[in-house]
Design a protein around this motif. Sequence first.
Motif, PDB file in Angstrom:
ATOM      1  N   SER A   1       0.952  -1.101  -0.069  1.00 60.31           N
ATOM      2  CA  SER A   1       0.331  -0.204   0.020  1.00 60.31           C
ATOM      3  C   SER A   1       0.439   0.675  -0.340  1.00 60.31           C
ATOM      4  CB  SER A   1      -0.757  -0.057   1.119  1.00 60.31           C
ATOM      5  OG  SER A   1      -1.705   1.330   1.595  1.00 60.31           O
ATOM      6  N   THR A   2       0.048   2.279  -0.768  1.00 58.90           N
ATOM      7  CA  THR A   2       1.403   3.414  -0.872  1.00 58.90           C
ATOM      8  C   THR A   2       0.236   4.041   0.761  1.00 58.90           C
ATOM      9  OG1 THR A   2      -0.297   4.929  -2.336  1.00 58.90           O
ATOM     10  CG2 THR A   2       1.301   3.164  -2.826  1.00 58.90           C
ATOM     11  N   ALA A   3      -0.184   4.369   0.896  1.00 58.15           N
ATOM     12  CA  ALA A   3      -0.902   4.561   2.200  1.00 58.15           C
ATOM     13  C   ALA A   3       0.116   5.247   3.115  1.00 58.15           C
ATOM     14  CB  ALA A   3      -1.583   3.966   3.240  1.00 58.15           C
ATOM     15  N   PRO A   4       1.118   4.994   3.953  1.00 59.08           N
ATOM     16  CA  PRO A   4       1.743   5.359   4.527  1.00 59.08           C
ATOM     17  C   PRO A   4       2.425   6.694   4.324  1.00 59.08           C
ATOM     18  CG  PRO A   4       2.269   2.692   4.534  1.00 59.08           C
ATOM     19  CD  PRO A   4       0.916   3.122   3.601  1.00 59.08           C
ATOM     20  N   LEU A   5       3.109   5.977   2.610  1.00 55.23           N
ATOM     21  CA  LEU A   5       3.682   7.336   1.987  1.00 55.23           C
ATOM     22  C   LEU A   5       2.743   8.949   2.119  1.00 55.23           C
ATOM     23  CD1 LEU A   5       5.559   4.652   1.446  1.00 55.23           C
ATOM     24  CD2 LEU A   5       5.582   5.674  -0.795  1.00 55.23           C
ATOM     25  N   ALA A   6       1.916   8.191   1.513  1.00 58.48           N
ATOM     26  CA  ALA A   6       0.695   9.237   1.348  1.00 58.48           C
ATOM     27  C   ALA A   6       0.735  10.193   2.795  1.00 58.48           C
ATOM     28  CB  ALA A   6      -0.478   8.928   0.810  1.00 58.48           C
ATOM     29  N   ARG A   7       0.566   9.307   3.726  1.00 62.27           N
ATOM     30  CA  ARG A   7       0.477   9.682   5.348  1.00 62.27           C
ATOM     31  C   ARG A   7       1.542  10.840   5.938  1.00 62.27           C
ATOM     32  NH1 ARG A   7      -2.484   4.732   6.759  1.00 62.27           N
ATOM     33  NH2 ARG A   7      -0.147   4.448   7.401  1.00 62.27           N
ATOM     34  N   PHE A   8       2.591  10.060   5.291  1.00 64.13           N
ATOM     35  CA  PHE A   8       4.030  11.455   5.289  1.00 64.13           C
ATOM     36  C   PHE A   8       3.936  12.636   4.530  1.00 64.13           C
ATOM     37  CE2 PHE A   8       8.303  12.412   3.606  1.00 64.13           C
ATOM     38  CZ  PHE A   8       8.961  12.261   4.955  1.00 64.13           C
ATOM     39  N   TRP A   9       3.595  12.696   3.772  1.00 58.60           N
ATOM     40  CA  TRP A   9       3.455  13.862   2.658  1.00 58.60           C
ATOM     41  C   TRP A   9       3.054  14.141   3.834  1.00 58.60           C
ATOM     42  CZ3 TRP A   9       7.694  15.203   0.174  1.00 58.60           C
ATOM     43  CH2 TRP A   9       8.356  14.335   0.593  1.00 58.60           C
ATOM     44  N   ARG A  10       1.798  14.198   3.684  1.00 63.45           N
ATOM     45  CA  ARG A  10       0.351  14.647   4.118  1.00 63.45           C
ATOM     46  C   ARG A  10       0.477  15.805   5.403  1.00 63.45           C
ATOM     47  NH1 ARG A  10      -3.109  10.885   2.377  1.00 63.45           N
ATOM     48  NH2 ARG A  10      -4.430  11.916   0.834  1.00 63.45           N
ATOM     49  N   ALA A  11       1.676  14.560   6.393  1.00 64.23           N
ATOM     50  CA  ALA A  11       2.017  15.441   7.156  1.00 64.23           C
ATOM     51  C   ALA A  11       3.020  16.593   7.338  1.00 64.23           C
ATOM     52  CB  ALA A  11       2.479  14.898   8.316  1.00 64.23           C
ATOM     53  N   TRP A  12       4.072  16.698   5.809  1.00 65.70           N
ATOM     54  CA  TRP A  12       5.366  16.867   5.686  1.00 65.70           C
ATOM     55  C   TRP A  12       4.296  18.690   4.509  1.00 65.70           C
ATOM     56  CZ3 TRP A  12       6.962  18.880   1.034  1.00 65.70           C
ATOM     57  CH2 TRP A  12       8.267  19.945   1.356  1.00 65.70           C
ATOM     58  N   LEU A  13       3.112  18.366   4.160  1.00 63.76           N
ATOM     59  CA  LEU A  13       2.816  19.905   4.048  1.00 63.76           C
ATOM     60  C   LEU A  13       1.971  20.701   4.838  1.00 63.76           C
ATOM     61  CD1 LEU A  13       1.330  18.479   0.634  1.00 63.76           C
ATOM     62  CD2 LEU A  13       2.396  18.878   0.665  1.00 63.76           C
ATOM     63  N   PRO A  14       2.212  22.095   4.250  1.00 63.14           N
ATOM     64  CA  PRO A  14       1.729  23.118   4.780  1.00 63.14           C
ATOM     65  C   PRO A  14       0.192  22.056   5.631  1.00 63.14           C
ATOM     66  CG  PRO A  14       2.354  24.016   2.869  1.00 63.14           C
ATOM     67  CD  PRO A  14       2.218  22.607   2.688  1.00 63.14           C
ATOM     68  N   PRO A  15      -0.331  22.683   6.626  1.00 63.39           N
ATOM     69  CA  PRO A  15      -1.677  23.120   6.757  1.00 63.39           C
ATOM     70  C   PRO A  15      -2.658  23.110   5.575  1.00 63.39           C
ATOM     71  CG  PRO A  15      -0.765  23.831   8.498  1.00 63.39           C
ATOM     72  CD  PRO A  15       0.089  23.473   8.051  1.00 63.39           C
TER      73      PRO A  15
END
Length: 319
Positions: free
Chosen positions: A141-155
Amino acid sequence: MREVQLSTSHELLWSIGELAERAGATVKTVRFYSDQGLLPEAARSSGGHRRYGPQALERLQLIRSLRTLDLPLPEVRRILDDAEATGRVLEDALDSRLRGLGSELKALRWREAALQLVRDCPPAQRAGRLRLLSVLSTPPSTAPLARFWRAWLPPRMPRSATAAFLEAAVPQPPDEPHPSQVLAFARLNAMTTAPCPDGRQPQPDVHRVAGAGGAVLLYAGLAEAFELAASHLRRAHAPHPGEALDAYVAAYASAFRSRDTHAFRRSLAARLSAEARLNQYWELAAVVLTPPGRSPQPTPGSADDWLRAALRLDNAGAA
């Protein structure tokens, strides 16, 4: 073979055993489909035994053909209920099964590549690789990678802008992976799920300055610049000033609410050199995206490296 004639219908009917023999099936199979309502009986004998007409033979043959294709019973029922068995219902069922088989084959290829990865590595590395692989699904699954970047991006970035960034930043697992691609993806998964040393994920300074609205302009501009740089990377062009660099600088200028001047380009180079880098992520992503033996596929990380080098050259020339 005994044929039973019922005077009430004047139609040739068969017993369950006769129908099974004509279809090359077992009595148990015919009874099962009858009990499921897929194979209606035409009548009952005076002794209460089931009787089937010629249409039942055609229907039974169709059922068995559909089951040979591994279609589930609910799908078989929908096809049989369709007025034309070769119509849209059948096509949809076949398309669905083909998609399912594609997923199953992809999972098997990932398992095969993972087994080869562990088998062919030095014995001292096997325990570590097994730990990396143990947390991956197949296909992963790519979900962990997507979660990582969502936390990295500006809120509070808009959903559409976030989705566009994730599409570029998250490598999709290949359908037929090489063991090296399996290892790279497993390391990406471990990297993005590991806790940060200080408990907080590093954020570029530009996120703080730009805010959510400025970040949308920043990443839209960076996407354009990265695509322009990627075309140079595919042609193995050395970094140089030009349209790609101009788009890159313009993206940051909009985020910092500044103009593209020589002074801004010098200050931008200094800002970028002080930021935390995710080089390992992009190196691993390039392995996942690139079949062995081919030139590395461009990533946002390699495009950013090319553009930073072009910016340094441009500043040196201006100086």
